[in-house]
Scaffold this motif. Structure first.
Motif, PDB file in Angstrom:
ATOM      1  N   GLU A 175      45.971  68.570  68.677  1.00  0.00           N
ATOM      2  CA  GLU A 175      47.284  69.115  69.035  1.00  0.00           C
ATOM      3  C   GLU A 175      47.291  69.706  70.438  1.00  0.00           C
ATOM      4  OE1 GLU A 175      50.247  71.913  66.579  1.00  0.00           O
ATOM      5  OE2 GLU A 175      48.535  73.005  67.445  1.00  0.00           O
ATOM      6  N   ASP A 176      46.245  70.470  70.795  1.00  0.00           N
ATOM      7  CA  ASP A 176      46.258  71.125  72.103  1.00  0.00           C
ATOM      8  C   ASP A 176      46.217  70.112  73.249  1.00  0.00           C
ATOM      9  OD1 ASP A 176      43.690  70.355  71.529  1.00  0.00           O
ATOM     10  OD2 ASP A 176      42.729  72.239  72.093  1.00  0.00           O
ATOM     11  N   ILE A 179      49.799  68.698  73.567  1.00  0.00           N
ATOM     12  CA  ILE A 179      50.663  69.698  74.201  1.00  0.00           C
ATOM     13  C   ILE A 179      50.408  69.758  75.701  1.00  0.00           C
ATOM     14  CG2 ILE A 179      51.133  72.182  74.357  1.00  0.00           C
ATOM     15  CD1 ILE A 179      50.735  72.331  71.329  1.00  0.00           C
ATOM     16  N   TRP A 201      53.124  60.809  66.618  1.00  0.00           N
ATOM     17  CA  TRP A 201      51.900  61.581  66.393  1.00  0.00           C
ATOM     18  C   TRP A 201      52.017  62.410  65.113  1.00  0.00           C
ATOM     19  CZ3 TRP A 201      50.813  66.849  66.170  1.00  0.00           C
ATOM     20  CH2 TRP A 201      49.460  67.211  66.293  1.00  0.00           C
ATOM     21  N   GLY A 202      53.180  63.053  64.932  1.00  0.00           N
ATOM     22  CA  GLY A 202      53.384  63.869  63.729  1.00  0.00           C
ATOM     23  C   GLY A 202      53.376  63.040  62.462  1.00  0.00           C
ATOM     24  N   LYS A 205      49.903  62.161  61.376  1.00  0.00           N
ATOM     25  CA  LYS A 205      49.208  63.273  60.724  1.00  0.00           C
ATOM     26  C   LYS A 205      49.623  63.416  59.254  1.00  0.00           C
ATOM     27  CE  LYS A 205      47.092  64.422  64.475  1.00  0.00           C
ATOM     28  NZ  LYS A 205      45.681  64.062  64.625  1.00  0.00           N
ATOM     29  N   THR A 227      54.099  70.427  61.019  1.00  0.00           N
ATOM     30  CA  THR A 227      53.076  69.763  61.828  1.00  0.00           C
ATOM     31  C   THR A 227      53.387  69.866  63.314  1.00  0.00           C
ATOM     32  OG1 THR A 227      52.601  68.188  60.052  1.00  0.00           O
ATOM     33  CG2 THR A 227      51.927  67.550  62.273  1.00  0.00           C
ATOM     34  N   LEU A 228      54.673  69.775  63.666  1.00  0.00           N
ATOM     35  CA  LEU A 228      55.074  69.710  65.077  1.00  0.00           C
ATOM     36  C   LEU A 228      55.564  71.043  65.645  1.00  0.00           C
ATOM     37  CD1 LEU A 228      57.061  66.319  65.041  1.00  0.00           C
ATOM     38  CD2 LEU A 228      54.696  66.713  65.765  1.00  0.00           C
ATOM     39  N   ASN A 230      54.291  73.512  67.118  1.00  0.00           N
ATOM     40  CA  ASN A 230      53.813  73.928  68.440  1.00  0.00           C
ATOM     41  C   ASN A 230      54.134  72.913  69.538  1.00  0.00           C
ATOM     42  OD1 ASN A 230      52.616  76.335  67.447  1.00  0.00           O
ATOM     43  ND2 ASN A 230      50.841  75.176  66.746  1.00  0.00           N
ATOM     44  N   CYS A 231      54.539  71.706  69.133  1.00  0.00           N
ATOM     45  CA  CYS A 231      54.883  70.662  70.109  1.00  0.00           C
ATOM     46  C   CYS A 231      56.365  70.678  70.465  1.00  0.00           C
ATOM     47  CB  CYS A 231      54.520  69.283  69.553  1.00  0.00           C
ATOM     48  SG  CYS A 231      52.767  69.048  69.203  1.00  0.00           S
TER      49      CYS A 231
END
Length: 476
Positions: A175-176, A179, A201-202, A205, A227-228, A230-231
């Protein structure tokens, strides 16, 4: 004026390493049974490496003064210990993957000078290898904070984001790392396409989500939203046109907080009305047309990608610097197990009198991709016979479960290739022995005889999910 006799000092300390005297540390490097013991001096290790200084201060030596470092290979540590003692390093004969492993190990041992040197070496001399292994390199450089390689990677990403976003490893990015990409102000990609990649991407996952969006429940949307979480704040929604908002964002409106979704609609329905949601600035899209990679017909394979085909082509041409684009060879599919049958006799029949072939096989149960290149004509002969070649090789390719590809070239030329249609045998020495029905049979195996090194750590028999044979020809 101070005169510095560094060459003599380096030589004397290196001699001390080569002829151990008064050593008080033994370091076991690598995993058993292939581990190796290095004898060293604690005062030299501590003076040269903050890692060792901290290690020795944190816990007293045990009775035997032993350290274990199973995560570093003996080849890598041999370079490091010579650097620690003598301050010298030679990279010319090291494979690029080993140099990258050396960089990671140097970082772990806090050898800042070496970390900087290795980064500069890779960027300056081996940029093609970095591009070929871009997803892994970028992810590692981000996690380890390799600033020089990060800068190199970011420069590629902003100009050619498809390098990562369309790679086979994109769905496996942490994830990082994702981002860090979508936060780039000068990412040369339309905002709605960035949204598409984030959704992709989500979804990857959460493979259990329904493929048809019309079948989604509120719980499905909540799963993806979690899941998303933080994105999503890094998407620049107010830079997406109203038409694309309706087409791409509206179906996923349950992912948005009600206030943000209302502001998105307000911006396009009544643009003069004030909104309270933060508005990220538009990306700095260049007006000039960036050079793009030459688009070629994708390789007709269900097993390997264009990226892996480039790698195989590099091995065929014995390139130290691998191809990263514009494959000089065409891969023409001749046989596919799921279409033509899985018996080795099928390969010999369909490929009779054909030279310069590549076979790739996906091993059942492990996901390994192995294969070989055969420059010779294939003979559908009834009786077994060995054929000589100096240029054949076998390989296993980098996959999700294998960090680096392996190529193993023939060493005993007289036993390079073996055909026997009567017994249904097709072999690359004994390193890749294909026998009988590749899907249901239990006769295929990988050993090491007649070729350089193993391509599988597991030497037991295997069967395959799929195989393909290609005719490889130079492009006109």
């Amino acid at each position: 004026m101070t005169t510095k006799f560094y060459d003599r000092l380096s030589n004397d300390l290196t001699q001390l390493l080569e002829n151990p005297f008064d050593c008080n540390v033994t370091i076991e490097v690598g995993e058993e049974p292939a581990s190796q013991i290095f004898e060293a001096h604690s005062y030299i290790l501590q003076s040269r490496s903050p890692y060792f200084k901290k290690k020795f201060n944190e816990s007293p030596f045990n009775e035997n003064h032993e350290l274990k470092m199973p995560d570093i290979s003996t080849k890598v540590f041999n370079v490091i210990i010579n650097y620690i003692y003598g301050g010298t390093i030679s990279l010319e004969k090291l494979e690029n993957s080993i140099v990258f492993d050396l960089l990671i190990a140097s970082h772990e041992l806090d050898l800042d000078e070496l970390v900087e040197h290795l980064q500069n070496h890779l960027v300056t001399n081996n940029s093609s290898w970095l591009r070929l292994n871009f997803a892994h390199v970028y992810q590692t450089s981000f996690q380890k904070n390799f600033e020089i390689i990060q800068k190199f990677c970011n420069n590629i990403i902003v100009k050619h984001p498809e390098t990562v976003l369309e790679s086979e490893n994109f769905n496996f990015l942490p994830e990082d790392v994702l981002i860090s990409i979508i936060r780039l102000d000068n990412l040369q990609l339309e905002e709605d396409k960035i949204w598409d990649y984030v959704i992709q991407w989500g979804m990857a996952k959460n493979p259990n989500l329904p493929a048809n969006l019309d079948e989604w429940t509120s719980d499905n949307f909540l799963t993806l939203k979690t899941t998303l979480k933080n994105c999503l704040p890094h998407i620049r929604y107010f830079n997406i046109s109203g038409e694309l908002t309706l087409k791409k964002l509206y179906p996923y409106q349950q992912l948005f907080e009600p206030k943000l979704w209302l502001d998105i609609l307000t911006r396009f329905l009544t643009p003069n009305e004030p909104i309270s949601s933060p508005i990220l600035p538009p990306r700095n899209i260049l007006n000039v047309t960036l050079p793009t990679r030459t688009r070629t017909t994708p390789i007709p394979s269900n097993i390997i990608t264009d990226e892996r085909a480039l790698e195989i082509s590099s091995w065929i041409d014995r390139k130290e610097t691998p191809y990263t684009e514009n494959n000089p060879y065409e891969f023409k599919l001749l046989v596919r197990g799921s279409k033509d049958g899985f018996d080795v006799k099928t390969i010999l029949k369909f490929c009779d009198k054909v030279s310069n072939t590549v076979i790739v096989l996906k091993v059942k149960g492990t996901g390994e991709i192995i294969g070989g290149y055969n420059p010779l004509e294939i003979y559908n002969n009834m009786y077994g016979q060995w054929y000589s070649s100096e240029n054949s090789f076998a390989f296993s390719l980098k996959t999700k479960n294998q960090e680096n590809s392996i190529v193993s070239r023939v060493t005993n030329f007289n036993y390079a290739i073996y055909y026997n249609s009567s017994d249904s045998y097709f072999q690359f020495g004994r390193i890749l022995c294909l026998r009988g029905n590749l899907k249901t049979g239990k006769g295929s195996i990988c050993s090491t005889e007649y070729y350089e090194k193993q391509i599988r750590s597991n030497t037991s028999v295997f069967s395959v999910e799929e195989f393909e044979v290609f005719k490889v020809s130079p492009k006109k």
